[in-house]
Design a protein around this motif. Structure first.
Motif, mmCIF file in Angstrom:
data_model
loop_
_atom_site.group_PDB
_atom_site.id
_atom_site.type_symbol
_atom_site.label_atom_id
_atom_site.label_comp_id
_atom_site.label_asym_id
_atom_site.label_seq_id
_atom_site.Cartn_x
_atom_site.Cartn_y
_atom_site.Cartn_z
ATOM 1 N N TYR A 11 41.270 5.737 19.203
ATOM 2 C CA TYR A 11 42.000 5.852 17.897
ATOM 3 C C TYR A 11 42.693 7.247 17.727
ATOM 4 N N ALA A 12 43.686 7.459 17.367
ATOM 5 C CA ALA A 12 44.704 8.690 16.890
ATOM 6 C C ALA A 12 43.941 9.133 15.456
ATOM 7 N N ARG A 13 43.896 8.114 14.473
ATOM 8 C CA ARG A 13 43.460 8.569 13.481
ATOM 9 C C ARG A 13 42.242 7.475 12.852
ATOM 10 N N ILE A 14 41.194 7.823 12.134
ATOM 11 C CA ILE A 14 40.319 7.261 11.724
ATOM 12 C C ILE A 14 39.287 7.765 10.465
ATOM 13 N N THR A 15 38.950 6.889 9.694
ATOM 14 C CA THR A 15 38.163 7.401 8.534
ATOM 15 C C THR A 15 36.714 7.873 8.890
ATOM 16 N N VAL A 16 36.124 8.864 8.247
ATOM 17 C CA VAL A 16 34.835 9.308 8.771
ATOM 18 C C VAL A 16 33.931 8.428 8.628
ATOM 19 N N LYS A 17 34.220 7.699 7.237
ATOM 20 C CA LYS A 17 33.011 6.711 7.315
ATOM 21 C C LYS A 17 32.953 5.456 8.069
ATOM 22 N N ARG A 18 34.303 5.013 8.841
ATOM 23 C CA ARG A 18 34.109 4.126 9.940
ATOM 24 C C ARG A 18 33.743 4.785 11.066
ATOM 25 N N LEU A 19 33.869 6.088 11.512
ATOM 26 C CA LEU A 19 33.295 6.658 12.650
ATOM 27 C C LEU A 19 32.025 6.889 12.491
ATOM 28 N N VAL A 73 39.917 17.558 20.999
ATOM 29 C CA VAL A 73 40.737 18.244 19.938
ATOM 30 C C VAL A 73 40.646 17.339 18.996
ATOM 31 N N ALA A 74 40.216 17.614 17.660
ATOM 32 C CA ALA A 74 40.524 16.873 16.563
ATOM 33 C C ALA A 74 40.451 17.775 15.280
ATOM 34 N N LYS A 75 40.916 17.193 14.211
ATOM 35 C CA LYS A 75 41.025 17.996 12.997
ATOM 36 C C LYS A 75 40.316 16.984 11.827
ATOM 37 N N VAL A 76 39.821 17.443 10.828
ATOM 38 C CA VAL A 76 39.154 16.739 9.783
ATOM 39 C C VAL A 76 39.865 17.058 8.527
ATOM 40 N N ASP A 77 40.580 15.910 7.629
ATOM 41 C CA ASP A 77 40.857 16.052 6.526
ATOM 42 C C ASP A 77 39.901 15.701 5.538
ATOM 43 N N ARG A 78 39.077 16.614 5.183
ATOM 44 C CA ARG A 78 37.899 16.115 4.241
ATOM 45 C C ARG A 78 38.248 15.620 3.014
ATOM 46 N N PRO A 79 39.116 16.134 2.252
ATOM 47 C CA PRO A 79 39.364 15.295 1.143
ATOM 48 C C PRO A 79 39.833 13.953 1.080
ATOM 49 N N LEU A 80 40.739 13.734 2.333
ATOM 50 C CA LEU A 80 40.892 12.325 2.465
ATOM 51 C C LEU A 80 39.957 11.454 3.197
ATOM 52 N N GLY A 81 38.839 12.359 3.831
ATOM 53 C CA GLY A 81 37.878 11.853 4.556
ATOM 54 C C GLY A 81 38.567 10.984 5.956
ATOM 55 N N ILE A 82 39.632 11.732 6.593
ATOM 56 C CA ILE A 82 40.301 11.233 7.832
ATOM 57 C C ILE A 82 40.302 12.305 8.917
ATOM 58 N N VAL A 83 39.712 11.617 10.354
ATOM 59 C CA VAL A 83 39.631 12.516 11.468
ATOM 60 C C VAL A 83 41.029 12.122 12.144
ATOM 61 N N CYS A 84 41.754 13.141 12.525
ATOM 62 C CA CYS A 84 42.834 13.051 13.555
ATOM 63 C C CYS A 84 42.672 13.611 14.847
ATOM 64 N N PHE A 85 42.460 12.681 15.813
ATOM 65 C CA PHE A 85 42.395 13.044 17.235
ATOM 66 C C PHE A 85 43.625 13.473 17.985
ATOM 67 N N GLN A 86 43.466 14.274 18.876
ATOM 68 C CA GLN A 86 44.802 15.009 19.546
ATOM 69 C C GLN A 86 44.296 14.952 20.983
ATOM 70 N N SER A 87 45.478 14.823 21.970
ATOM 71 C CA SER A 87 44.968 14.636 23.209
ATOM 72 C C SER A 87 45.137 16.246 23.764
ATOM 73 N N ALA A 88 43.901 16.812 24.478
ATOM 74 C CA ALA A 88 43.867 18.266 24.873
ATOM 75 C C ALA A 88 45.249 18.485 25.894
ATOM 76 N N LYS A 89 45.876 19.400 25.686
ATOM 77 C CA LYS A 89 47.011 19.736 26.418
ATOM 78 C C LYS A 89 46.545 20.862 27.459
ATOM 79 N N ASP A 90 46.846 20.871 28.684
ATOM 80 C CA ASP A 90 46.726 21.764 29.470
ATOM 81 C C ASP A 90 47.766 22.900 29.595
ATOM 82 N N SER A 91 47.556 24.140 29.989
ATOM 83 C CA SER A 91 48.350 25.079 30.181
ATOM 84 C C SER A 91 49.880 24.876 30.462
ATOM 85 N N ASN A 92 49.807 24.122 31.565
ATOM 86 C CA ASN A 92 50.971 23.706 32.273
ATOM 87 C C ASN A 92 51.957 22.810 31.344
#
Length: 442
Positions: free
Chosen positions: A353-361, A386-405
Motif C-alpha cells: 500500500y502507498a496509502r491506507i486508512t488507519v482503521k483498515r490497517l 518511512v510513513a506519515k499519518v494524517d490524523r484528522p483524515l485517518g490516512i497513513v501514507c507509506f514512502q520508500s526509504a531512500k538511501d544517501s546515493n
C-alpha cells in the motif's frame, strides 16, 4: 613434645645447609634444601610450621628465584592433603603472600587465587570470590598457556554474572577475541627464540579450546539475556552450533537449532537478522524439524501473519523450550514475539500500500486503532520504515526509504534542471535585447 623438638632440630640443620648452598650460589643445592624442609614439615603434618618456614625461606637475604619457585610449586602439591578447609585457606594465603609481586611465580599465584576463589564460592561468598579473581590480569602473563588464560578470564566473567555485575562482565569478556577459538591448534608449535619466555603447558583440568568456546558463548548468552538482545543471543547459539562436536551429534545440535530459530523470530527486523534468517533456512538440518522451517518461512514471506493462528500452532513448542537446552526464552519472550509479528505485518502492508486508512490497517493487524497507530509510530521513530499519518483524515501514507546515493542523485538532477532553465532564460533575454536594438536602429 619430643617429636616437635626433633623436627625443630632437623629443620635447623637443613636451614644451615640451605644457607651454605645459597651463599655459594648453588642453585640445585638451595632448591633441594628448601624442598626438603617443606617435605619434612608435611610428613610430620606440622602445617603451622610449614607456613612459617615458607615465609622464612622466601625472606632470607639473597634468596634465589629458582629456590622460591621450586618451594611454591612444592607447597602447592600439599594443598589437597590439608586436613580441613581452614588449614587449606591458611596455606593458600601464605603462598599467595610469598608469590605476590614476584613475576617469576605469577602463574602459580594466579592458580592459587583461583583455588581460593573456588573455596569462597563454595562457602557462598560469591562477591569475595569475584573480587579475588579480578585482582589477577592473566592477559599480561606471557608464559601462561593460551587455554589456561581463556579459562581464567571465563571464570572471572562467570563470577561477575553470578553477582549480577553485568558491566564488569562485559569489560572482562572483551579481553577474549572470538577469533582465538578459530585458531588452528594442530600446527606445530614454534620453538621459542633466545630471550623469549617459554610458554608452559596447561594443567590437565583445563578444557580444550572447543570446550572453552562453548563455555564462552554460554556465558555471553547469559549476559545478553539480561538485556533481551535476541539477535546477539542468536549469534551466540549459531557459534555453538558451528562447533564440530555439536554438529556431529543430532541430540546436541537439534535443541541449539531450535533456539536459533526462536531467537531469529524474536529479533527485530534488520539486515543482520535477514542475513541470518536466509542462511538458517538454507541449512539442511532444518528439514529434520519441519515445524521450525515453516515458522521461518512465514517470517520471510511477505504476507500478513495471523497472530492467533500462529500462536495456537506454536504455543506448545514455545512452552516446551524451558525443558530444552538453555532453558526458557525469557520472561518477555511471548510479548516480544507478538510485537515482532505486528512489525512484520506493518512492513508487509507498507510494501503493498502507498496509502491506507488507519482503521483498515488496524483490521489487518487485528488491533485497535490506538494500538495500530502506536506500533506504526514506534517503527517510524526506530527508522524501520518511512510513513506519515494524517490524523484528522485517518490516512497513513507509506514512502520508500531512500538511501544517501538516491538523495544525492535527485539533488544533482534538480540542479541540472535549474541550470537549464537559467540558461534558457538568459538566452531569451539576450534574444529580446537584440530584437529591440534592431528595432531602434531601424
Amino acid at each position: 613434645m619430643e617429636g616437635d623438638g626433633n623436627l625443630d632440630s632437623q629443620i635447623e640443620s637443613l636451614l644451615n645447609v640451605e644457607k651454605q648452598m645459597r651463599l655459594n650460589g648453588d642453585v640445585a643445592g638451595t632448591k633441594k634444601a628448601a624442598i626438603d624442609i617443606l617435605q619434612l614439615c608435611f610428613e610430620n603434618r606440622a602445617w603451622k610450621t610449614l607456613n612459617d618456614q615458607i615465609v622464612v625461606l622466601s625472606k632470607r637475604r639473597g634468596q634465589l628465584k629458582q629456590a622460591v619457585t621450586a618451594m611454591v610449586q612444592q607447597a602447592m602439591q600439599y594443598i589437597d592433603e590439608t586436613p580441613d578447609v581452614e588449614t587449606k585457606i591458611e596455606l593458600i594465603k601464605t603462598l599467595n603472600s610469598v608469590s605476590a609481586g614476584k613475576i617469576y611465580v605469577e602463574i602459580e599465584r594466579a592458580r592459587l587465587i583461583k583455588r581460593l576463589a573456588k573455596i569462597k564460592e563454595e562457602q557462598g561468598q560469591i562477591a569475595e570470590a569475584a573480587d579475588l579473581m579480578q585482582e589477577i590480569a592473566v592477559e599480561t602473563f606471557g608464559a601462561m598457556a593460551k587455554t589456561e588464560k581463556i579459562a581464567f578470564i571465563l571464570e572471572q566473567v562467570r563470577l561477575c554474572l553470578d553477582r549480577q555485575d553485568y558491566v564488569r562482565a562485559q569489560i572482562l569478556s572483551r579481553k577474549i577475541s572470538p577469533r582465538v577459538f578459530d585458531a588452528d591448534t594442530s600446527k606445530d608449535k614454534k620453538k621459542p627464540k633466545e630471550g623469549e619466555s617459554i610458554v608452559e603447558e596447561a594443567p590437565a583440568d583445563i578444557p580444550s579450546l572447543m570446550e572453552l568456546k562453548r563455555i564462552y558463548y554460554e556465558l555471553m548468552i547469559r549476559y545478553y539475556s539480561h538485556s533481551n538482545d535476541y539477535l546477539e543471543i542468536c549469534r551466540c547459539y549459531k557459534s555453538i552450533y558451528e562447533i564440530p562436536s555439536v554438529k556431529e551429534d543430532s541430540s546436541k545440535w537439534m535443541p541449539v537449532l531450535r533456539k536459533i530459530c526462536w531467537y531469529l523470530v524474536l529479533a527485530p527486523h534488520d539486515p543482520m537478522q535477514s542475513s541470518l534468517l536466509n542462511s538458517t533456512l538454507d541449512d539442511k538440518n532444518l528439514s529434520e524439524i519441519p515445524h521450525f522451517r515453516s515458522l521461518l518461512k512465514q517470517v520471510i514471506t511477505m504476507e500478513v501473519i495471523r497472530w492467533t493462528s500462529l500462536w495456537s500452532t506454536f504455543k506448545d513448542e514455545f512452552e516446551n523450550e524451558k525443558n530444552m537446552l538453555g532453558g526458557s526464552l525469557g520472561d518477555k519472550a511471548a510479548d516480544d514475539l507478538k510485537e515482532r509479528v505486528i512489525e512484520h505485518n506493518i512492513l508487509v502492508v507498507s510494501k503493498y500500500y502507498a496509502r491506507i486508512t488507519v482503521k483498515r490497517l488496524a483490521e489487518l493487524l487485528c488491533l485497535t486503532v490506538e494500538e495500530a497507530e502506536k506500533h506504526l509510530s514506534d517503527m517510524v521513530v526506530s527508522k524501520a520504515l518511512v510513513a506519515k499519518v494524517d490524523r484528522p483524515l485517518g490516512i497513513v501514507c507509506f514512502q520508500s526509504a531512500k538511501d544517501s546515493n538516491d538523495i544525492l542523485n535527485s539533488w544533482a538532477t534538480n540542479l541540472e534542471k535549474l541550470l537549464d532553465l537559467v540558461e534558457k532564460s538568459c538566452h531569451q533575454i539576450h534574444k529580446e535585447t537584440m530584437v529591440h536594438k534592431a528595432a531602434l536602429k531601424a
